[in-house]
Design a protein around this motif. Structure first.
Motif, PDB file in Angstrom:
ATOM      1  N   ASN A 251       0.799  -1.233   0.000  1.00 29.77           N
ATOM      2  CA  ASN A 251       0.000   0.000   0.000  1.00 29.77           C
ATOM      3  C   ASN A 251       0.829   1.279   0.000  1.00 29.77           C
ATOM      4  O   ASN A 251       0.290   2.356   0.249  1.00 29.77           O
ATOM      5  CB  ASN A 251      -1.010   0.017   1.152  1.00 29.77           C
ATOM      6  N   THR A 252       2.128   1.190  -0.289  1.00 24.40           N
ATOM      7  CA  THR A 252       2.932   2.387  -0.481  1.00 24.40           C
ATOM      8  C   THR A 252       2.455   3.075  -1.748  1.00 24.40           C
ATOM      9  O   THR A 252       2.326   2.439  -2.800  1.00 24.40           O
ATOM     10  CB  THR A 252       4.431   2.037  -0.625  1.00 24.40           C
ATOM     11  N   VAL A 253       2.178   4.378  -1.674  1.00 32.06           N
ATOM     12  CA  VAL A 253       1.774   5.122  -2.865  1.00 32.06           C
ATOM     13  C   VAL A 253       3.019   5.317  -3.722  1.00 32.06           C
ATOM     14  O   VAL A 253       4.053   5.792  -3.242  1.00 32.06           O
ATOM     15  CB  VAL A 253       1.129   6.475  -2.489  1.00 32.06           C
ATOM     16  N   VAL A 254       2.920   4.908  -4.988  1.00 34.10           N
ATOM     17  CA  VAL A 254       4.064   4.970  -5.892  1.00 34.10           C
ATOM     18  C   VAL A 254       3.686   5.727  -7.164  1.00 34.10           C
ATOM     19  O   VAL A 254       2.507   5.974  -7.429  1.00 34.10           O
ATOM     20  CB  VAL A 254       4.568   3.553  -6.270  1.00 34.10           C
ATOM     21  N   GLU A 255       4.710   6.095  -7.915  1.00 31.09           N
ATOM     22  CA  GLU A 255       4.476   6.682  -9.229  1.00 31.09           C
ATOM     23  C   GLU A 255       5.205   5.857 -10.275  1.00 31.09           C
ATOM     24  O   GLU A 255       6.239   5.251 -10.005  1.00 31.09           O
ATOM     25  CB  GLU A 255       4.906   8.141  -9.281  1.00 31.09           C
ATOM     26  N   LEU A 256       4.615   5.815 -11.462  1.00 29.76           N
ATOM     27  CA  LEU A 256       5.192   5.065 -12.573  1.00 29.76           C
ATOM     28  C   LEU A 256       5.995   6.020 -13.434  1.00 29.76           C
ATOM     29  O   LEU A 256       5.512   7.089 -13.803  1.00 29.76           O
ATOM     30  CB  LEU A 256       4.078   4.419 -13.395  1.00 29.76           C
ATOM     31  N   VAL A 257       7.212   5.633 -13.758  1.00 30.21           N
ATOM     32  CA  VAL A 257       8.089   6.468 -14.585  1.00 30.21           C
ATOM     33  C   VAL A 257       7.945   6.031 -16.036  1.00 30.21           C
ATOM     34  O   VAL A 257       8.199   4.877 -16.376  1.00 30.21           O
ATOM     35  CB  VAL A 257       9.557   6.346 -14.121  1.00 30.21           C
ATOM     36  N   ASN A 258       7.501   6.955 -16.888  1.00 34.63           N
ATOM     37  CA  ASN A 258       7.339   6.725 -18.330  1.00 34.63           C
ATOM     38  C   ASN A 258       6.524   5.475 -18.666  1.00 34.63           C
ATOM     39  O   ASN A 258       7.010   4.574 -19.346  1.00 34.63           O
ATOM     40  CB  ASN A 258       8.693   6.666 -19.030  1.00 34.63           C
ATOM     41  N   PRO A 259       5.271   5.418 -18.216  1.00 32.12           N
ATOM     42  CA  PRO A 259       4.457   4.244 -18.546  1.00 32.12           C
ATOM     43  C   PRO A 259       4.052   4.219 -20.017  1.00 32.12           C
ATOM     44  O   PRO A 259       3.845   5.262 -20.632  1.00 32.12           O
ATOM     45  CB  PRO A 259       3.225   4.399 -17.651  1.00 32.12           C
ATOM     46  N   SER A 260       3.969   3.040 -20.569  1.00 27.89           N
ATOM     47  CA  SER A 260       3.490   2.854 -21.940  1.00 27.89           C
ATOM     48  C   SER A 260       2.787   1.496 -21.996  1.00 27.89           C
ATOM     49  O   SER A 260       3.001   0.643 -21.142  1.00 27.89           O
ATOM     50  CB  SER A 260       4.635   2.917 -22.949  1.00 27.89           C
TER      51      SER A 260
ATOM     52  N   ASN B 126      -4.039 -11.944 -29.672  1.00 26.78           N
ATOM     53  CA  ASN B 126      -3.915 -13.398 -29.730  1.00 26.78           C
ATOM     54  C   ASN B 126      -5.089 -13.901 -30.572  1.00 26.78           C
ATOM     55  O   ASN B 126      -6.218 -13.952 -30.098  1.00 26.78           O
ATOM     56  CB  ASN B 126      -3.935 -13.977 -28.315  1.00 26.78           C
ATOM     57  N   VAL B 127      -4.807 -14.240 -31.830  1.00 25.47           N
ATOM     58  CA  VAL B 127      -5.855 -14.663 -32.750  1.00 25.47           C
ATOM     59  C   VAL B 127      -6.214 -16.111 -32.474  1.00 25.47           C
ATOM     60  O   VAL B 127      -5.351 -16.995 -32.438  1.00 25.47           O
ATOM     61  CB  VAL B 127      -5.399 -14.488 -34.215  1.00 25.47           C
ATOM     62  N   GLN B 128      -7.517 -16.336 -32.249  1.00 28.16           N
ATOM     63  CA  GLN B 128      -8.027 -17.674 -31.990  1.00 28.16           C
ATOM     64  C   GLN B 128      -9.157 -17.952 -32.968  1.00 28.16           C
ATOM     65  O   GLN B 128      -9.642 -17.057 -33.650  1.00 28.16           O
ATOM     66  CB  GLN B 128      -8.529 -17.771 -30.546  1.00 28.16           C
ATOM     67  N   PHE B 129      -9.605 -19.184 -33.002  1.00 26.69           N
ATOM     68  CA  PHE B 129     -10.678 -19.569 -33.908  1.00 26.69           C
ATOM     69  C   PHE B 129     -11.944 -18.751 -33.659  1.00 26.69           C
ATOM     70  O   PHE B 129     -12.626 -18.328 -34.585  1.00 26.69           O
ATOM     71  CB  PHE B 129     -10.977 -21.067 -33.763  1.00 26.69           C
ATOM     72  N   SER B 130     -12.244 -18.463 -32.384  1.00 25.99           N
ATOM     73  CA  SER B 130     -13.472 -17.754 -32.027  1.00 25.99           C
ATOM     74  C   SER B 130     -13.337 -16.235 -32.080  1.00 25.99           C
ATOM     75  O   SER B 130     -14.310 -15.521 -31.874  1.00 25.99           O
ATOM     76  CB  SER B 130     -13.932 -18.170 -30.630  1.00 25.99           C
ATOM     77  N   GLY B 131     -12.151 -15.718 -32.336  1.00 28.86           N
ATOM     78  CA  GLY B 131     -11.961 -14.268 -32.395  1.00 28.86           C
ATOM     79  C   GLY B 131     -10.562 -13.876 -31.963  1.00 28.86           C
ATOM     80  O   GLY B 131      -9.642 -14.685 -31.979  1.00 28.86           O
ATOM     81  N   VAL B 132     -10.437 -12.625 -31.547  1.00 28.34           N
ATOM     82  CA  VAL B 132      -9.141 -12.092 -31.141  1.00 28.34           C
ATOM     83  C   VAL B 132      -9.213 -11.678 -29.677  1.00 28.34           C
ATOM     84  O   VAL B 132     -10.139 -10.992 -29.257  1.00 28.34           O
ATOM     85  CB  VAL B 132      -8.747 -10.868 -32.004  1.00 28.34           C
ATOM     86  N   GLN B 133      -8.231 -12.104 -28.913  1.00 24.15           N
ATOM     87  CA  GLN B 133      -8.114 -11.680 -27.522  1.00 24.15           C
ATOM     88  C   GLN B 133      -6.932 -10.727 -27.450  1.00 24.15           C
ATOM     89  O   GLN B 133      -5.863 -11.010 -27.982  1.00 24.15           O
ATOM     90  CB  GLN B 133      -7.872 -12.882 -26.611  1.00 24.15           C
ATOM     91  N   LEU B 134      -7.133  -9.563 -26.795  1.00 24.63           N
ATOM     92  CA  LEU B 134      -6.056  -8.590 -26.660  1.00 24.63           C
ATOM     93  C   LEU B 134      -5.450  -8.674 -25.271  1.00 24.63           C
ATOM     94  O   LEU B 134      -6.168  -8.655 -24.272  1.00 24.63           O
ATOM     95  CB  LEU B 134      -6.576  -7.171 -26.904  1.00 24.63           C
ATOM     96  N   ASN B 135      -4.143  -8.764 -25.220  1.00 27.77           N
ATOM     97  CA  ASN B 135      -3.413  -8.714 -23.952  1.00 27.77           C
ATOM     98  C   ASN B 135      -2.712  -7.370 -23.872  1.00 27.77           C
ATOM     99  O   ASN B 135      -2.049  -6.949 -24.827  1.00 27.77           O
ATOM    100  CB  ASN B 135      -2.389  -9.852 -23.862  1.00 27.77           C
ATOM    101  N   TRP B 136      -2.865  -6.704 -22.746  1.00 27.01           N
ATOM    102  CA  TRP B 136      -2.270  -5.386 -22.533  1.00 27.01           C
ATOM    103  C   TRP B 136      -1.067  -5.538 -21.612  1.00 27.01           C
ATOM    104  O   TRP B 136      -1.186  -6.078 -20.521  1.00 27.01           O
ATOM    105  CB  TRP B 136      -3.275  -4.456 -21.883  1.00 27.01           C
ATOM    106  N   LEU B 137       0.085  -5.069 -22.044  1.00 21.37           N
ATOM    107  CA  LEU B 137       1.286  -5.082 -21.215  1.00 21.37           C
ATOM    108  C   LEU B 137       1.629  -3.643 -20.866  1.00 21.37           C
ATOM    109  O   LEU B 137       1.835  -2.808 -21.745  1.00 21.37           O
ATOM    110  CB  LEU B 137       2.460  -5.722 -21.949  1.00 21.37           C
ATOM    111  N   VAL B 138       1.676  -3.344 -19.571  1.00 17.00           N
ATOM    112  CA  VAL B 138       2.050  -2.006 -19.118  1.00 17.00           C
ATOM    113  C   VAL B 138       3.530  -2.041 -18.775  1.00 17.00           C
ATOM    114  O   VAL B 138       3.946  -2.746 -17.854  1.00 17.00           O
ATOM    115  CB  VAL B 138       1.210  -1.564 -17.901  1.00 17.00           C
ATOM    116  N   ASN B 139       4.315  -1.301 -19.539  1.00 18.07           N
ATOM    117  CA  ASN B 139       5.755  -1.217 -19.324  1.00 18.07           C
ATOM    118  C   ASN B 139       6.084   0.129 -18.696  1.00 18.07           C
ATOM    119  O   ASN B 139       5.505   1.153 -19.065  1.00 18.07           O
ATOM    120  CB  ASN B 139       6.504  -1.330 -20.658  1.00 18.07           C
ATOM    121  N   VAL B 140       7.002   0.121 -17.728  1.00 23.94           N
ATOM    122  CA  VAL B 140       7.458   1.358 -17.103  1.00 23.94           C
ATOM    123  C   VAL B 140       8.981   1.337 -17.026  1.00 23.94           C
ATOM    124  O   VAL B 140       9.593   0.263 -17.018  1.00 23.94           O
ATOM    125  CB  VAL B 140       6.850   1.551 -15.691  1.00 23.94           C
TER     126      VAL B 140
END
Length: 129
Positions: A71-80, A86-100
């Motif tokens: 629970n320490t309040v932190v800040e993210l440096v240069n988040p992107s 991920n293409v599958q037979f039933s559709g596309v699933q999107l995975n989000w990666l947060v890089n800092v």
């Protein structure tokens, strides 16, 4: 398939107040589907007030391990954000990666946080008669 460029985001609008939860694990370098044993980044879970959920962020291994109290309040440096579809037979699933670039405690100053001592009145030898 990945996007060619990461999406740069505004810290305050996207995440709001961010609190450190803890380490999740390490990401190992892979060559031809096999891990090499080399660590490329570390994953940490954070609580985001604006997302109203836990967000996992990836921090480069060169920054070093982060071990703040929960629970320490932190800040993210240069988040992107990197989006990995991920293409599958039933559709596309999107995975989000947060890089800092780094995770740092927010607004911490040892000089400001230390209790102030009252000043002692100065005595002048020339004032006494």
């Amino acid at each position: 398939m990945r996007l060619n460029e990461e999406i740069v985001i505004d810290n305050e609008k996207t995440f709001g107040e961010v609190k450190f939860i803890g380490a999740v694990g390490e990401v190992m370098k892979r060559v031809d589907g096999e891990t090499t044993g080399d660590i490329t980044s570390r994953r940490y879970n954070l609580k985001s007030s604006n997302q109203e959920r836990v967000v996992t962020v990836y921090v480069p291994v060169a920054v070093g391990e982060k071990n703040f109290p929960p629970n320490t309040v932190v800040e993210l440096v240069n988040p992107s954000i990197n989006i990995i579809p991920n293409v599958q037979f039933s559709g596309v699933q999107l995975n989000w990666l947060v890089n800092v670039d780094d995770i740092k405690p927010k607004n911490v100053s040892t000089r400001d946080s230390a209790p102030k001592q009252p000043e002692k009145p100065q005595e002048h030898n020339g004032d006494k008669k």
